[in-house]
Design a protein around this motif. Sequence first.
Motif, PDB file in Angstrom:
ATOM      1  N   LEU A  69      89.152 -13.416   6.655  1.00 23.58           N
ATOM      2  CA  LEU A  69      88.537 -14.738   6.315  1.00 23.58           C
ATOM      3  C   LEU A  69      90.153 -15.520   6.097  1.00 23.58           C
ATOM      4  CD1 LEU A  69      86.401 -16.371   4.992  1.00 23.58           C
ATOM      5  CD2 LEU A  69      86.598 -15.605   2.992  1.00 23.58           C
ATOM      6  N   PRO A  70      90.271 -16.357   6.956  1.00 26.07           N
ATOM      7  CA  PRO A  70      91.580 -17.332   7.040  1.00 26.07           C
ATOM      8  C   PRO A  70      91.715 -18.217   5.574  1.00 26.07           C
ATOM      9  CG  PRO A  70      90.452 -17.472   9.087  1.00 26.07           C
ATOM     10  CD  PRO A  70      89.424 -16.858   8.384  1.00 26.07           C
ATOM     11  N   ALA A  71      92.930 -18.400   5.427  1.00 27.31           N
ATOM     12  CA  ALA A  71      93.332 -19.035   4.038  1.00 27.31           C
ATOM     13  C   ALA A  71      92.535 -20.578   4.006  1.00 27.31           C
ATOM     14  CB  ALA A  71      94.668 -19.427   4.030  1.00 27.31           C
ATOM     15  N   ALA A  75      91.088  -6.176   0.461  1.00 27.50           N
ATOM     16  CA  ALA A  75      92.178  -5.271   0.837  1.00 27.50           C
ATOM     17  C   ALA A  75      93.554  -6.016   1.172  1.00 27.50           C
ATOM     18  CB  ALA A  75      91.832  -4.486   2.394  1.00 27.50           C
ATOM     19  N   GLN A  76      93.397  -7.275   1.562  1.00 25.81           N
ATOM     20  CA  GLN A  76      94.737  -8.038   1.662  1.00 25.81           C
ATOM     21  C   GLN A  76      94.365  -9.525   1.304  1.00 25.81           C
ATOM     22  OE1 GLN A  76      95.554  -7.890   5.905  1.00 25.81           O
ATOM     23  NE2 GLN A  76      97.361  -6.223   5.481  1.00 25.81           N
ATOM     24  N   GLY A  77      95.375 -10.274   0.748  1.00 26.35           N
ATOM     25  CA  GLY A  77      95.314 -11.722   0.627  1.00 26.35           C
ATOM     26  C   GLY A  77      94.572 -11.916  -0.801  1.00 26.35           C
ATOM     27  N   GLU A  78      94.169 -13.142  -1.026  1.00 24.11           N
ATOM     28  CA  GLU A  78      93.505 -13.481  -2.406  1.00 24.11           C
ATOM     29  C   GLU A  78      92.555 -14.351  -2.149  1.00 24.11           C
ATOM     30  OE1 GLU A  78      94.902 -15.187  -6.825  1.00 24.11           O
ATOM     31  OE2 GLU A  78      96.223 -16.077  -4.806  1.00 24.11           O
ATOM     32  N   GLY A  87      78.331 -20.782 -11.876  1.00 24.80           N
ATOM     33  CA  GLY A  87      79.182 -21.963 -12.630  1.00 24.80           C
ATOM     34  C   GLY A  87      80.336 -21.194 -12.985  1.00 24.80           C
ATOM     35  N   GLN A  88      80.626 -19.857 -12.880  1.00 23.11           N
ATOM     36  CA  GLN A  88      81.741 -19.085 -13.144  1.00 23.11           C
ATOM     37  C   GLN A  88      82.781 -18.890 -11.968  1.00 23.11           C
ATOM     38  OE1 GLN A  88      80.810 -15.441 -15.030  1.00 23.11           O
ATOM     39  NE2 GLN A  88      80.368 -16.174 -17.100  1.00 23.11           N
ATOM     40  N   SER A  89      84.230 -18.857 -12.025  1.00 24.03           N
ATOM     41  CA  SER A  89      84.863 -18.632 -11.197  1.00 24.03           C
ATOM     42  C   SER A  89      86.077 -17.532 -11.443  1.00 24.03           C
ATOM     43  CB  SER A  89      85.651 -20.020 -10.688  1.00 24.03           C
ATOM     44  OG  SER A  89      86.464 -19.648  -9.349  1.00 24.03           O
ATOM     45  N   VAL A  90      86.168 -16.798 -10.475  1.00 22.87           N
ATOM     46  CA  VAL A  90      87.255 -15.774 -10.593  1.00 22.87           C
ATOM     47  C   VAL A  90      88.125 -15.606  -9.255  1.00 22.87           C
ATOM     48  CG1 VAL A  90      85.710 -13.634  -9.959  1.00 22.87           C
ATOM     49  CG2 VAL A  90      87.571 -13.422 -11.666  1.00 22.87           C
ATOM     50  N   THR A  91      89.470 -15.264  -9.500  1.00 24.90           N
ATOM     51  CA  THR A  91      90.196 -14.876  -8.394  1.00 24.90           C
ATOM     52  C   THR A  91      90.635 -13.459  -8.206  1.00 24.90           C
ATOM     53  OG1 THR A  91      92.154 -15.570  -9.656  1.00 24.90           O
ATOM     54  CG2 THR A  91      91.069 -17.350  -8.281  1.00 24.90           C
ATOM     55  N   GLY A  92      90.906 -12.943  -7.294  1.00 24.52           N
ATOM     56  CA  GLY A  92      91.529 -11.613  -6.973  1.00 24.52           C
ATOM     57  C   GLY A  92      92.163 -11.314  -5.933  1.00 24.52           C
ATOM     58  N   ARG A 120      91.777 -18.020  -0.611  1.00 22.84           N
ATOM     59  CA  ARG A 120      92.868 -18.782  -1.369  1.00 22.84           C
ATOM     60  C   ARG A 120      94.249 -18.357  -0.213  1.00 22.84           C
ATOM     61  NH1 ARG A 120      93.546 -18.914  -7.550  1.00 22.84           N
ATOM     62  NH2 ARG A 120      94.203 -20.809  -7.073  1.00 22.84           N
ATOM     63  N   SER A 121      94.373 -17.276   0.115  1.00 21.13           N
ATOM     64  CA  SER A 121      95.310 -17.032   1.324  1.00 21.13           C
ATOM     65  C   SER A 121      94.438 -16.041   2.465  1.00 21.13           C
ATOM     66  CB  SER A 121      96.445 -16.203   0.887  1.00 21.13           C
ATOM     67  OG  SER A 121      96.121 -14.921   0.318  1.00 21.13           O
ATOM     68  N   ASP A 122      95.326 -15.905   3.492  1.00 23.03           N
ATOM     69  CA  ASP A 122      94.398 -15.132   4.448  1.00 23.03           C
ATOM     70  C   ASP A 122      94.018 -13.955   3.893  1.00 23.03           C
ATOM     71  OD1 ASP A 122      94.874 -16.918   6.263  1.00 23.03           O
ATOM     72  OD2 ASP A 122      96.668 -15.878   7.394  1.00 23.03           O
TER      73      ASP A 122
END
Length: 108
Positions: A32-34, A52-55, A62-67, A86-88
């Motif tokens: 999934l590209p940035a 596995a890689q990236g973010e 209605g909730q959002s989480v990053t990882g 958010r990144s590749d």
Amino acid sequence: MDTWDIASLDVQPHQPAVLRSDDETRVIAINLPAGEGLNEHQVHERAWLVVAQGEIEVEQGGQSVTGGPGFLAHFDPAERHEVRARSDARLILLLSPWPGDGHPSRRD
């Protein structure tokens, strides 16, 4: 035993690769590209999404989480969600049981 090196797989954007599919589980690698995403959707199966890689950013109800690498998200069958890179990002999607109740392949 089956093994894969997710970082070195030749998975092209917009062309997910099915790594394994049997009567119990389907495993899919996604590049999934940035800035791109998987628009709001749902599946018939339980879904586990591993970074596995990236973010990525995941939105649900209605909730959002990053990882980043090592992030794991679980979705119940028919649970609507959206995923954005958010990144590749290299992702692994596990669907179980495969195919789930209501999946078009299970209709007569």
